[in-house]
Design a protein around this motif. Structure first.
Motif, PDB file in Angstrom:
ATOM      1  N   GLU A   1      -0.843   5.430   1.648  1.00 52.21           N
ATOM      2  CA  GLU A   1      -2.007   5.363   2.522  1.00 52.21           C
ATOM      3  C   GLU A   1      -2.149   3.935   3.006  1.00 52.21           C
ATOM      4  O   GLU A   1      -2.036   2.987   2.218  1.00 52.21           O
ATOM      5  CB  GLU A   1      -3.261   5.792   1.762  1.00 52.21           C
TER       6      GLU A   1
ATOM      7  N   ASN B   1      -4.613   1.603   5.834  1.00 50.67           N
ATOM      8  CA  ASN B   1      -5.779   1.591   6.733  1.00 50.67           C
ATOM      9  C   ASN B   1      -6.495   2.944   6.731  1.00 50.67           C
ATOM     10  O   ASN B   1      -6.848   3.481   7.784  1.00 50.67           O
ATOM     11  CB  ASN B   1      -5.374   1.191   8.159  1.00 50.67           C
ATOM     12  N   ASP B   2      -6.671   3.487   5.529  1.00 53.00           N
ATOM     13  CA  ASP B   2      -7.373   4.764   5.337  1.00 53.00           C
ATOM     14  C   ASP B   2      -6.700   5.946   6.028  1.00 53.00           C
ATOM     15  O   ASP B   2      -7.358   6.941   6.346  1.00 53.00           O
ATOM     16  CB  ASP B   2      -8.838   4.661   5.790  1.00 53.00           C
ATOM     17  N   ARG B   3      -5.402   5.838   6.267  1.00 55.78           N
ATOM     18  CA  ARG B   3      -4.645   6.931   6.883  1.00 55.78           C
ATOM     19  C   ARG B   3      -3.425   7.244   6.024  1.00 55.78           C
ATOM     20  O   ARG B   3      -2.783   6.330   5.495  1.00 55.78           O
ATOM     21  CB  ARG B   3      -4.166   6.543   8.284  1.00 55.78           C
ATOM     22  N   PRO B   4      -3.089   8.530   5.916  1.00 56.25           N
ATOM     23  CA  PRO B   4      -1.879   8.870   5.156  1.00 56.25           C
ATOM     24  C   PRO B   4      -0.626   8.396   5.896  1.00 56.25           C
ATOM     25  O   PRO B   4      -0.582   8.388   7.130  1.00 56.25           O
ATOM     26  CB  PRO B   4      -1.921  10.396   5.069  1.00 56.25           C
TER      27      PRO B   4
ATOM     28  N   ALA C   1       0.805  -1.227   0.000  1.00 55.01           N
ATOM     29  CA  ALA C   1       0.000   0.000   0.000  1.00 55.01           C
ATOM     30  C   ALA C   1       0.835   1.273   0.000  1.00 55.01           C
ATOM     31  O   ALA C   1       0.287   2.362  -0.162  1.00 55.01           O
ATOM     32  CB  ALA C   1      -0.912   0.004   1.229  1.00 55.01           C
ATOM     33  N   THR C   2       2.145   1.152   0.169  1.00 51.74           N
ATOM     34  CA  THR C   2       2.997   2.324   0.290  1.00 51.74           C
ATOM     35  C   THR C   2       4.136   2.272  -0.727  1.00 51.74           C
ATOM     36  O   THR C   2       4.381   1.243  -1.346  1.00 51.74           O
ATOM     37  CB  THR C   2       3.583   2.440   1.707  1.00 51.74           C
TER      38      THR C   2
END
Length: 159
Positions: free
Chosen positions: A123, A125-128, A95-96
């Motif tokens: 991003e 778990n819905d966090r930047p 995801a990153t």
């Protein structure tokens, strides 16, 4: 002491491009001896396997008695890492985007040290995510292959 060793390694570095599974800035710095190149390739293969979700490839690069230190905790074997943080690490890596900014590596006999600094963004778990990262890997030569015996990860928010 770790900061002193890392600072000394960085001070000896010269500008160069760095191989990695993601984009690398042209300002990346690398000091890798020719003898250390295969160990660095093993570290890069480990990260590529994490990012692609290939657990078998990740585990094949780890020694059975690997010690993984992260966030004040320890996993003391390949099996313990596989049963705890490996799934989350693969999801996070996928995801990153990880960028290497500095790397130094040395070999002495059948032992190699690879020190990497970078930045991870994206991003999860819905966090930047925006973290400056430091990684130490100690590897040993097992025949013609390098196996990771120790990983130490740390990160912090950029200032």
């Amino acid at each position: 002491m770790k900061r002193l060793i890392l600072a000394a390694a960085v001070a000896l570095c010269a500008p160069a491009a760095v191989a990695h599974d993601g984009p690398v800035s042209t300002g990346a710095v690398q000091a890798v001896s020719e003898a250390a190149a295969p160990a660095v390739a093993a570290v890069d293969a480990f990260h590529a396997a994490l990012g692609s979700g290939d657990a078998a490839a990740v585990l094949a690069l780890l020694a059975e008695d690997v010690v993984v230190l992260e966030e004040g905790g320890a996993e003391r074997s390949r099996d313990e890492y596989a049963g705890h943080h490996l799934p989350a690490d693969m999801t996070f890596a996928a995801a990153t985007t990880a960028e290497i900014t500095r790397r130094a590596a040395w070999v002495q006999g059948d032992v190699a040290w690879v020190l990497t600094e970078g930045r991870t963004t994206g991003e999860f778990n819905d966090r930047p995510v925006d973290r400056l990262t430091a990684e130490t890997m100690v590897l040993h030569r097992d025949g013609d292959a390098w196996r990771i015996r120790h990983i130490h990860w740390s990160s912090r928010a950029p200032r």
